[in-house]
Scaffold this motif. Structure first.
Motif, PDB file in Angstrom:
ATOM      1  N   SER A 125       0.874  -1.179   0.000  1.00 20.08           N
ATOM      2  CA  SER A 125       0.000   0.000   0.000  1.00 20.08           C
ATOM      3  C   SER A 125       0.905   1.221   0.000  1.00 20.08           C
ATOM      4  O   SER A 125       1.082   1.871   1.024  1.00 20.08           O
ATOM      5  CB  SER A 125      -0.875   0.022   1.243  1.00 20.08           C
ATOM      6  OG  SER A 125      -1.560  -1.186   1.390  1.00 20.08           O
ATOM      7  N   ASP A 258      -9.381  -1.805  11.878  1.00 21.37           N
ATOM      8  CA  ASP A 258      -8.786  -0.482  12.041  1.00 21.37           C
ATOM      9  C   ASP A 258      -9.824   0.621  12.245  1.00 21.37           C
ATOM     10  O   ASP A 258      -9.471   1.782  12.297  1.00 21.37           O
ATOM     11  CB  ASP A 258      -7.931  -0.162  10.810  1.00 21.37           C
ATOM     12  CG  ASP A 258      -6.819   0.809  11.161  1.00 21.37           C
ATOM     13  OD1 ASP A 258      -6.122   1.271  10.261  1.00 21.37           O
ATOM     14  OD2 ASP A 258      -6.673   1.116  12.353  1.00 21.37           O
ATOM     15  N   THR A 277      -8.770  -7.897   8.471  1.00 23.10           N
ATOM     16  CA  THR A 277      -7.535  -7.176   8.143  1.00 23.10           C
ATOM     17  C   THR A 277      -7.104  -6.308   9.324  1.00 23.10           C
ATOM     18  O   THR A 277      -7.863  -6.073  10.263  1.00 23.10           O
ATOM     19  CB  THR A 277      -7.724  -6.249   6.919  1.00 23.10           C
ATOM     20  OG1 THR A 277      -8.598  -5.178   7.292  1.00 23.10           O
ATOM     21  CG2 THR A 277      -8.266  -7.012   5.726  1.00 23.10           C
ATOM     22  N   SER A 278      -5.837  -5.869   9.202  1.00 22.47           N
ATOM     23  CA  SER A 278      -5.260  -4.967  10.202  1.00 22.47           C
ATOM     24  C   SER A 278      -4.938  -5.660  11.527  1.00 22.47           C
ATOM     25  O   SER A 278      -5.029  -5.070  12.595  1.00 22.47           O
ATOM     26  CB  SER A 278      -6.176  -3.757  10.442  1.00 22.47           C
ATOM     27  OG  SER A 278      -5.385  -2.632  10.735  1.00 22.47           O
TER      28      SER A 278
END
Ligand code: SAM
Ligand code: MD0
Ligand code: SF4
Length: 357
Positions: A125, A258, A277-278
């Motif tokens: 990213s 997040d 995710t995260s």
């Protein structure tokens, strides 16, 4: 389901029968993925950024921001901890940090080091890059490029991503697929977008041929122009996740830790998400993008969220299962002629030279 702009917009505005919508989304996920989900480790390894995104804590003007740039050894150590915890992928995220953007070989080396240390697929990213840089990073071992448009309304984009080009950000994703990368596309919601804005972006999100699509609720950040904005109601994000699942049932759809941390995970899974995710290693000093909570104490680690998966009747897919999914997605890009085959960065640059000289 009425998938017209008006139909989706009204679903978002009335959230009538939302429980029925969520149940349909879970059914669609089950038909494509059974009860298996995927988990992504997150490594925000550089919080330096030259951009001024109005929503982002890491924008260059923010004097409050904790700036750090981790060493390769630190990044590899954190990636190993994530891999040992059982994640399917390592997500290397950075601000648009000139240290890397102007010396892309540094990022290529980092990808290679993480890949050889963990053997896992790597998502990058890095913000907006040139085509030749994307090819170099693909050759270094990257599998994914995550680059979120936030909104597919150009005027709104320019208020969110100040001094950035709407078209350039779209083009990067096209070049990434040509280079043989998979793309994650994303929407930001709750910054003042109307239901119609969100509906239009939900319908447009597939235009960049993403294999993974996400929505994140806006979380106001100290030191930014929107710091006094009200935090988004995550209800809208849940509805968007469910609509993304029903419109694109075979895609990967994140439940990001997040935004609300582990306490928001079950709702996102129940809305049809299938990628957690995260996930961040405890005591790593790493931060999230929107939330810096639940990290130190290990709240965003796989063991901590296992109970939530059990309650939702879900389990982690095998690593082989994840690899098979991403390979099929890469093959599809080749089959549809979106990805150049066998073009190395040097061949690509030679071809670009030939076009102009
Ligand atoms: N610098 C890279 C970029 O901008 O693409 C990566 C940084 S981070 C992954 C970028 C994404 O995090 C943004 O595209 C946005 O969708 C999300 N994000 C950033 N700040 C946020 C906030 N305050 N609330 C919710 N999401 C946010
Ligand atoms: C997440 N905090 O997955 C991460 C980040 C960037 N590729 C991902 C937004 O929610
Ligand atoms: Fe920088 Fe990315 Fe944050 Fe924008 S979203 S300020 S580019 S880190």
């Amino acid at each position: 389901m009425d998938v017209s702009l008006a139909g989706i917009s009204s679903l978002l505005s009335t959230n009538l029968n939302k429980d029925e919508l969520f149940a349909k989304a879970r059914q669609a996920r089950f038909e494509h993925f059974g009860n298996e989900v995927f988990a992504y480790g997150f490594n925000y390894f550089s919080t330096y950024c030259s951009n001024h995104c109005s929503f982002c804590y890491y924008q260059s003007d923010n004097a409050h921001t904790i700036r750090y740039r981790n060493s390769t050894e630190q990044v590899v150590e954190d990636a190993r901890r994530l891999a040992d915890s059982g994640v399917h992928l390592i997500d290397l995220t950075m601000g648009e940090d000139p240290y890397y953007q102007q010396h892309i070989e540094r990022l290529a080396d980092l990808i290679q080091s993480v890949k050889s240390a963990t053997g896992l697929p790597v998502m990058i990213s890095p913000g907006v890059l040139e085509a030749w840089q994307l090819r170099l990073l693909k050759e270094a071992g990257a599998t994914w490029l995550a680059l979120y448009q936030e909104t597919f309304d150009k005027a709104a984009f320019e208020r969110l991503r100040i001094c950035q080009s709407f078209e350039a950000r779209l083009r990067v994703k096209e070049e990434a697929i040509k280079a043989g990368l998979l793309v994650e596309e994303g929407l930001l919601t709750g910054w003042g977008d109307s239901c119609e804005d969100a509906a239009a972006s939900i319908l447009a999100i597939n235009s960049t041929h993403p294999t993974q699509v996400r929505a994140m609720s806006f979380v106001p950040q100290p030191g930014t122009p929107l710091e006094s904005w009200p935090a988004a109601d995550s209800e809208r994000e849940l509805l968007i996740i469910a609509l993304l699942r029903l419109l694109y049932p075979h895609k990967l759809i994140p439940a990001s830790l997040d935004v609300e941390g582990p306490k928001g995970l079950e709702d996102r899974l129940n809305a049809g998400a299938n990628v957690i995710t995260s996930l961040i290693p405890p005591q790593s000093g790493l931060v999230g993008v929107a939330s810096r909570d639940d990290i130190k104490d290990g709240g965003r680690s796989l063991p901590q969220i296992q109970t939530i998966l059990d309650n939702a009747g879900l389990k982690l897919a095998s690593s082989a299962g994840y690899q098979a999914y991403i390979q099929a997605a890469l093959d599809e890009h080749v089959r549809f002629g979106r990805a150049d085959t066998e073009t190395s960065p040097t061949d690509f640059c030679a071809r670009e030279h030939a076009k102009v000289w």
